[in-house]
Design an enzyme around this catalytic site. Structure first.
Site, PDB file in Angstrom:
ATOM      1  N   HIS A  53      -3.567  -9.654   5.610  1.00 18.86           N
ATOM      2  CA  HIS A  53      -3.710 -10.037   4.205  1.00 18.86           C
ATOM      3  C   HIS A  53      -5.179 -10.021   3.840  1.00 18.86           C
ATOM      4  CE1 HIS A  53      -3.412 -12.477   0.522  1.00 18.86           C
ATOM      5  NE2 HIS A  53      -2.145 -12.109   0.496  1.00 18.86           N
ATOM      6  N   ASP A 109       5.538 -10.963   2.839  1.00 23.41           N
ATOM      7  CA  ASP A 109       6.320  -9.763   2.521  1.00 23.41           C
ATOM      8  C   ASP A 109       7.170  -9.315   3.709  1.00 23.41           C
ATOM      9  OD1 ASP A 109       5.110  -9.446  -0.087  1.00 23.41           O
ATOM     10  OD2 ASP A 109       3.310  -8.792   0.966  1.00 23.41           O
TER      11      ASP A 109
END
Length: 436
Positions: A313, A371
């Protein structure tokens, strides 16, 4: 924001006099150097592609500590909100700054529930799209079109207009997403049912038909509600910054949120969970779990062009706290639906195991992000892959609105106008056509 005791001194090696820049402290997180007067004092700009070291605003809504893997909404840890509150309580928190008491929750829920229907003419607008259009193309159009149907709440500088448009957007987004889905599969639209919860109503609009009763599963209802909470806001990300920038021009709230929807569509942002599930399905077609090790070796080879989706991320350099919660939810949903042996979930576990043990991934802090699991959960519930980002937009709408309202209320806010480092041609004279 308060002035720090120290100042930042900017010095130059070419003999230009040095200047002092104020330093401000927030309630938590890094201090910031105030460069607002830099151009006026020096004739220079800062250069920061992607704004990775630039604070574009001051905000009291969401805080992320990427090194600790911490996410706070108005100071509350995401872990506590996701396990002790529902989505509408979280919406109240983001919009108004505090969690509601029993009466405030009932009042807020009633207000949202009373605005879940959309104008009937929206159906005709929807039918202008091809049946196979991507849901995000449809959502960008539908959300922007709301401003054509609700003229009484389009003044972004009017607090009452912003209030009612916020309620309308939160209430109508599930209806619009469900309509986009029903249209794509050729089924009749299902109207909202006010006796259901926010998540339960969305499930009913998605999967019910007029010819049979649909009972909402409490486990799936809670799983979807948790997905909404985990995606409700995430500080100054690309789509939120887009909403703020768009809103800074004074455009109406519906147009600003439509801009956020368009930005979220990108595969590097809201489309990441769709990309992650596509990756898992590709591995499954190639041989499933037996091919995981081979796939991960390709990921480590920079020349292979193979990317590992759902890991790492921009902000988190630790385990994404939302991913832990999503993993638990994933197990609950698969157990409820009898899909514990789901091949994609087994694939996901095998990928995660390698990523958490292999020095290549550990050293690069490529931990699973939200996700990675949310796509599997949505797929198990029955939400098609192409609709994942639209569900994300549904959840993020409240964060966008809260950020937009905060910006409009900030006495320091100005229309966004980034500057540039120009590298094109200097002044040139246009020659007559015959001499070019």
């Amino acid at each position: 924001m308060k002035l720090a005791d120290n100042k930042a001194t900017l010095s130059f090696s070419n003999g230009t006099p040095s200047i002092d820049l104020p330093v401000y402290q927030g309630s938590v997180g890094p201090d910031v150097v105030d460069i607002r007067k830099l151009y006026g004092q020096t004739g220079m700009f800062t250069y920061d592609p992607g704004f990775l070291s630039t604070a574009s605003c001051q905000s009291a809504i969401t805080y992320i500590d990427g090194d600790k893997g911490e996410l706070l909404y108005r100071g509350y840890p995401i872990e506590q909100l996701a396990t002790q509150c529902d989505f509408l309580e979280t919406c109240h928190l983001l919009l108004y700054g505090d969690l509601p008491n029993t009466q405030a929750k009932a009042d807020f829920t009633k207000r949202v529930t009373n605005h879940t229907m959309v104008n009937e003419q929206m159906q005709f607008f929807l039918r202008g799209f091809r049946r196979d259009a991507h849901p995000m193309a449809i959502m960008t159009g539908l959300v922007g079109a709301l401003s054509a149907f609700y003229h009484d709440s389009t003044d972004i500088n009017n607090p009452e207009h912003r209030e009612i448009s916020a309620i309308r957007l939160i209430a109508k987004m599930p209806t619009l997403v469900a309509m986009a889905y029903k249209y794509s599969v050729g089924q009749p639209f299902m109207y909202p049912k006010n006796e259901l919860s926010y998540a339960g109503n969305f499930l009913h609009m998605m999967f019910a038909t007029p010819c049979a009763e649909y009972k909402v599963s409490p486990v799936l209802e809670r799983a979807l509600d948790r997905i909404f909470i985990l995606h409700a806001d995430h500080e100054q990300n690309a789509s939120t910054s887009t909403v703020r920038l768009c809103g800074s021009s004074g455009t109406n709230p519906f147009a600003a949120i439509a801009a956020g929807v368009a930005c979220l569509w990108g595969p590097a942002h809201g489309g990441a969970n769709e990309a992650c599930l596509n990756m898992l399905e590709d591995i499954q077609r190639q041989g499933g779990v037996a091919k995981v090790a081979e796939f991960m070796e390709k990921v480590k080879d920079k020349n292979s062009g193979v990317k590992l989706m759902g890991f790492g991320h921009r902000v988190y350099k630790n385990y994404d706290p939302r991913a832990k919660l999503m993993q638990e939810t994933c197990k609950e949903v698969l157990a409820e639906l009898g899909l514990e042996n789901d091949p994609l979930f087994k694939l996901a576990m095998a990928l995660e195991k390698i990523a958490l043990e292999d020095d290549y991934f550990v050293s690069r802090k490529l931990y699973p992000n939200v996700d990675f699991y949310s796509g599997i959960v949505q797929r198990a519930i029955g939400i098609p892959t192409g609709l994942f980002t639209a569900v994300f937009a549904l959840a993020r709408t409240v964060g966008w609105i809260a950020q937009l309202n905060e910006m409009i209320s900030d006495p320091e806010y100005k229309i966004g106008r980034p500057r540039q480092l120009f590298t094109g041609s200097a002044h040139r004279e246009v020659k007559p056509l015959a001499k070019r």
